[in-house]
Design an enzyme around this catalytic site. Structure first.
Site, PDB file in Angstrom:
ATOM      1  N   ASP A 279      54.764 119.482 -23.757  1.00  0.00           N
ATOM      2  CA  ASP A 279      54.596 118.769 -22.494  1.00  0.00           C
ATOM      3  C   ASP A 279      55.502 119.372 -21.420  1.00  0.00           C
ATOM      4  O   ASP A 279      56.659 119.718 -21.692  1.00  0.00           O
ATOM      5  CB  ASP A 279      54.968 117.292 -22.722  1.00  0.00           C
ATOM      6  CG  ASP A 279      54.849 116.458 -21.460  1.00  0.00           C
ATOM      7  OD1 ASP A 279      53.711 116.249 -21.004  1.00  0.00           O
ATOM      8  OD2 ASP A 279      55.891 116.017 -20.926  1.00  0.00           O
TER       9      ASP A 279
ATOM     10  N   GLU B 239      51.863 123.354 -21.962  1.00  0.00           N
ATOM     11  CA  GLU B 239      51.179 122.801 -20.800  1.00  0.00           C
ATOM     12  C   GLU B 239      51.855 123.350 -19.554  1.00  0.00           C
ATOM     13  O   GLU B 239      52.976 122.966 -19.221  1.00  0.00           O
ATOM     14  CB  GLU B 239      51.243 121.277 -20.834  1.00  0.00           C
ATOM     15  CG  GLU B 239      50.345 120.653 -19.790  1.00  0.00           C
ATOM     16  CD  GLU B 239      51.078 119.744 -18.852  1.00  0.00           C
ATOM     17  OE1 GLU B 239      50.415 118.967 -18.163  1.00  0.00           O
ATOM     18  OE2 GLU B 239      52.318 119.805 -18.792  1.00  0.00           O
TER      19      GLU B 239
HETATM   20  C1  LM2 Z   1      53.120 115.805 -18.269  1.00  0.00           C
HETATM   21  N1  LM2 Z   1      52.841 117.014 -18.437  1.00  0.00           N
HETATM   22  O1  LM2 Z   1      53.583 117.984 -17.964  1.00  0.00           O
HETATM   23  C2  LM2 Z   1      52.241 114.751 -18.777  1.00  0.00           C
HETATM   24  O2  LM2 Z   1      50.991 115.278 -19.188  1.00  0.00           O
HETATM   25  C3  LM2 Z   1      52.128 113.711 -17.728  1.00  0.00           C
HETATM   26  O3  LM2 Z   1      51.214 112.726 -18.104  1.00  0.00           O
HETATM   27  C4  LM2 Z   1      53.521 113.135 -17.475  1.00  0.00           C
HETATM   28  O4  LM2 Z   1      53.517 112.219 -16.394  1.00  0.00           O
HETATM   29  C5  LM2 Z   1      54.509 114.200 -17.101  1.00  0.00           C
HETATM   30  N2  LM2 Z   1      54.223 115.497 -17.584  1.00  0.00           N
HETATM   31  C6  LM2 Z   1      55.884 113.850 -17.624  1.00  0.00           C
HETATM   32  O5  LM2 Z   1      55.907 113.934 -19.021  1.00  0.00           O
HETATM   33  C7  LM2 Z   1      53.263 110.874 -16.728  1.00  0.00           C
HETATM   34  C8  LM2 Z   1      52.580 110.183 -15.565  1.00  0.00           C
HETATM   35  C9  LM2 Z   1      53.546 109.903 -14.451  1.00  0.00           C
HETATM   36  C10 LM2 Z   1      54.727 109.108 -14.992  1.00  0.00           C
HETATM   37  C11 LM2 Z   1      55.402 110.011 -16.034  1.00  0.00           C
HETATM   38  C12 LM2 Z   1      56.629 109.371 -16.651  1.00  0.00           C
HETATM   39  O6  LM2 Z   1      51.506 110.995 -15.089  1.00  0.00           O
HETATM   40  O7  LM2 Z   1      52.867 109.122 -13.450  1.00  0.00           O
HETATM   41  O8  LM2 Z   1      55.613 108.800 -13.957  1.00  0.00           O
HETATM   42  O9  LM2 Z   1      54.476 110.236 -17.109  1.00  0.00           O
HETATM   43  O10 LM2 Z   1      56.347 108.157 -17.271  1.00  0.00           O
HETATM   44  C13 LM2 Z   1      55.923 107.421 -13.792  1.00  0.00           C
HETATM   45  C14 LM2 Z   1      55.368 106.857 -12.494  1.00  0.00           C
HETATM   46  C15 LM2 Z   1      55.975 107.610 -11.315  1.00  0.00           C
HETATM   47  C16 LM2 Z   1      57.486 107.486 -11.354  1.00  0.00           C
HETATM   48  C17 LM2 Z   1      57.971 107.960 -12.723  1.00  0.00           C
HETATM   49  C18 LM2 Z   1      59.451 107.732 -12.874  1.00  0.00           C
HETATM   50  O11 LM2 Z   1      53.953 106.996 -12.495  1.00  0.00           O
HETATM   51  O12 LM2 Z   1      55.492 107.048 -10.109  1.00  0.00           O
HETATM   52  O13 LM2 Z   1      58.010 108.368 -10.376  1.00  0.00           O
HETATM   53  O14 LM2 Z   1      57.335 107.243 -13.791  1.00  0.00           O
HETATM   54  O15 LM2 Z   1      59.769 106.362 -12.799  1.00  0.00           O
HETATM   55  C19 LM2 Z   1      59.008 107.855  -9.526  1.00  0.00           C
END
Ligand code: LM2
Ligand code: CA
Length: 489
Positions: free
Chosen positions: A217, A243
């Site tokens: 990841d 990735e």
């Molecule tokens: C990835 N690949 O490089 C994953 O496929 C992706 O799904 C992950 O993001 C990302 N990298 C980090 O592993 C997901 C999601 C984000 C989420 C993060 C962390 O797409 O939206 O972020 O996981 O849980 C979330 C909130 C975002 C906030 C963050 C931190 O959506 O708005 O940003 O948590 O609180 C301030």
């Protein structure tokens, strides 16, 4: 024109030959292994946010019988609590205890899958820990950002001073991309020996539970040499797929990671999807794509179905068409995607009162549906057309992809002497003749009826005569025949 084509073909042949020369070698040359990182191969399926018990059951009922070689799971480590799916991407500890199941359930899944001939690839979240400031993880571990009991203390993190809040802002800056925080996620100092050994310890633990390899990841956010150093601590031959989301003009590019293993090639879907949406299919350009052996390809994944994917489960027959064309291609290792329907992009898969994901069963699903309720499984892996195309792909083996032909919106091509596919992304019926060297007869359509070994069940056939496969395609229809799909004369 002709000259150009010949020249291009010559270059392509030279590249293939160079590749062969590099790996065939003449035997005891230990260097050969280093130039060809391990590849998992076959056809994979990402089973997004599926509990281990669900995946284990489906390995026997669906994935094995359909011919999938491997399944990519969502991250198995302890994570922050919450209803959103992305809690999985905020590790709190490396305990294999998450909303998707316990360590015992994970191990049972691997055993069940192995018995069905399906290998398990785990999503390894190793670039970072939480963004959340403090709390108690799913398995009960209390943490604060930068302090995770038994694993890491603040010195194990990059504390980047390149941006006001320490988060990545500029993707043309390698230093920002790799040492600042991705959306505020505590960024591990993957250059440090302690961090590398701790991560490798976690990955070795998963290997001990029987996993075959890893998705790395956020690999773009770690220096390629750091990822390579971590992978080097694993047993030789462990396949990884990094990735690295390709972005033009960005400092860090996927090509930097292909010496470690395959990379997910995001460009592939970016080229195919819009063609389908426009109703104009063309031969692939392969521009801005890594060489085939280095690529894992997909129509969509859990991020792109919430982001820029042009074609997703919402597109029904076009989504099926995209996946069929990907399986028919001679490029990369294809990965089918199977998630759940959503209207809120943050919404997690349905959870029980204990926070564990409930899971779902795809037995009985055989085709895409016109509509899905929120939280309902899409079950792509259970569509008979997908199983049919995996059989088709096996029949096509290493036969090259011939140039495509078009008639109106319909487009088709042959994998030389082995298999033919045709698709009509347009809005009216089309007739298309595709040149083929398959012998005359009526072949089973494995899209309509699934694997032909199961008997051409629905009786849908495509006629081959005089060197042409003759397709009659409704709007949105895909049809595919292969040398093993016995002619019915
Ligand atoms: C990835 N690949 O490089 C994953 O496929 C992706 O799904 C992950 O993001 C990302 N990298 C980090 O592993 C997901 C999601 C984000 C989420 C993060 C962390 O797409 O939206 O972020 O996981 O849980 C979330 C909130 C975002 C906030 C963050 C931190 O959506 O708005 O940003 O948590 O609180 C301030
Ligand atoms: Ca990083």
């Amino acid at each position: 024109m002709r000259r150009l084509r010949a020249a291009a073909a010559f270059v392509a042949a030279a590249v293939v030959l160079a590749g062969l020369a590099g790996c065939a070698g003449t035997s005891a040359q230990p260097k050969a292994a280093a130039s060809h990182p391990p590849v998992i191969g076959g056809v994979g399926v990402e089973m997004f946010q599926r509990p281990w018990t669900s995946i284990g059951a489906e390995c026997g009922s669906t994935l094995g019988p359909a011919g999938f070689s491997w399944v990519l799971t969502s991250p198995p480590q302890e994570h922050i609590t919450g209803s959103q799916w992305w809690t999985s991407y905020q590790p709190v500890s490396y305990a294999v205890d998450s909303k998707l199941g316990t360590e015992e359930q994970f191990a049972d899944m691997v055993t069940a899958c192995k018995a069905a001939g399906v290998r398990v690839v785990a999503d390894a979240v190793i670039n970072h820990m939480t963004a959340q400031g403090a709390g108690t993880g799913f398995a009960g571990t209390a943490f604060t950002k930068y302090a995770y009991p038994g694993l890491y203390t603040p010195k194990d993190f990059h504390h980047c001073a390149l941006t006001p809040d320490g988060s990545i802002q500029d993707y043309t800056s390698r230093a920002q991309v790799q040492t600042c925080e991705l959306v505020g996620l505590a960024d591990l100092d993957t250059g440090s020996a302690h961090v590398r050994t701790t991560i490798a310890g976690y990955l070795k633990h998963l290997l001990g539970l029987g996993v075959a390899g890893f998705r790395i990841d956020a690999a773009k956010h770690m220096a390629a040499k750091d990822v390579a150093a971590i992978v080097k601590l694993l047993p030789a031959g462990t396949p990884v797929i990094s990735e690295v989301i390709r972005g033009s003009g960005e400092a860090v590019q996927p090509e930097e990671y292909t010496r470690i293993g395959q990379v997910f090639e995001f460009q592939y879907a970016r080229e195919l999807g819009p063609q389908l949406k426009a109703g104009v299919l063309m031969d692939p350009t392969r521009i801005d794509e890594v060489p085939s052996k280095d690529a894992a390809v997909f129509v969509d994944n859990h991020d792109t179905e919430r982001g820029d994917a042009s074609v997703t489960y919402r597109d029904g027959s076009l989504y099926l068409m995209a996946n069929a064309l990907m399986l028919a291609d001679d490029y990369g290792t294809p990965v089918i995607y199977s998630g759940y329907a959503f209207s809120d992009p943050d919404a997690g898969a349905p959870q029980g009162p204990d926070g564990r994901v409930i899971g779902w069963d795809c037995a009985g699903t055989t085709a895409p549906k016109a509509t899905y309720a929120d939280g309902e499984g899409v079950c792509t892996e259970a569509w008979k057309s997908i199983a049919g195309m995996i059989e088709w792909r096996t029949a096509a083996a290493s036969a090259p992809r011939e140039p495509g032909v078009s008639q109106g919106a319909a487009y088709g091509f042959e994998r030389k002497g082995k298999a033919v596919i045709a698709a009509n992304p347009g809005s009216k019926p089309e007739t298309l003749s595709v040149p083929t060297s398959l012998k005359d007869g009526a072949y089973c359509d494995v899209i309509a009826d699934g694997p032909s070994m199961k008997g051409c069940a629905g009786g849908a056939t495509v006629l081959v005569s005089d060197g042409m496969a003759r397709f009659e395609l409704d709007a949105g229809q895909t049809a595919a025949i292969h040398i093993g799909a016995e002619p019915h004369n």
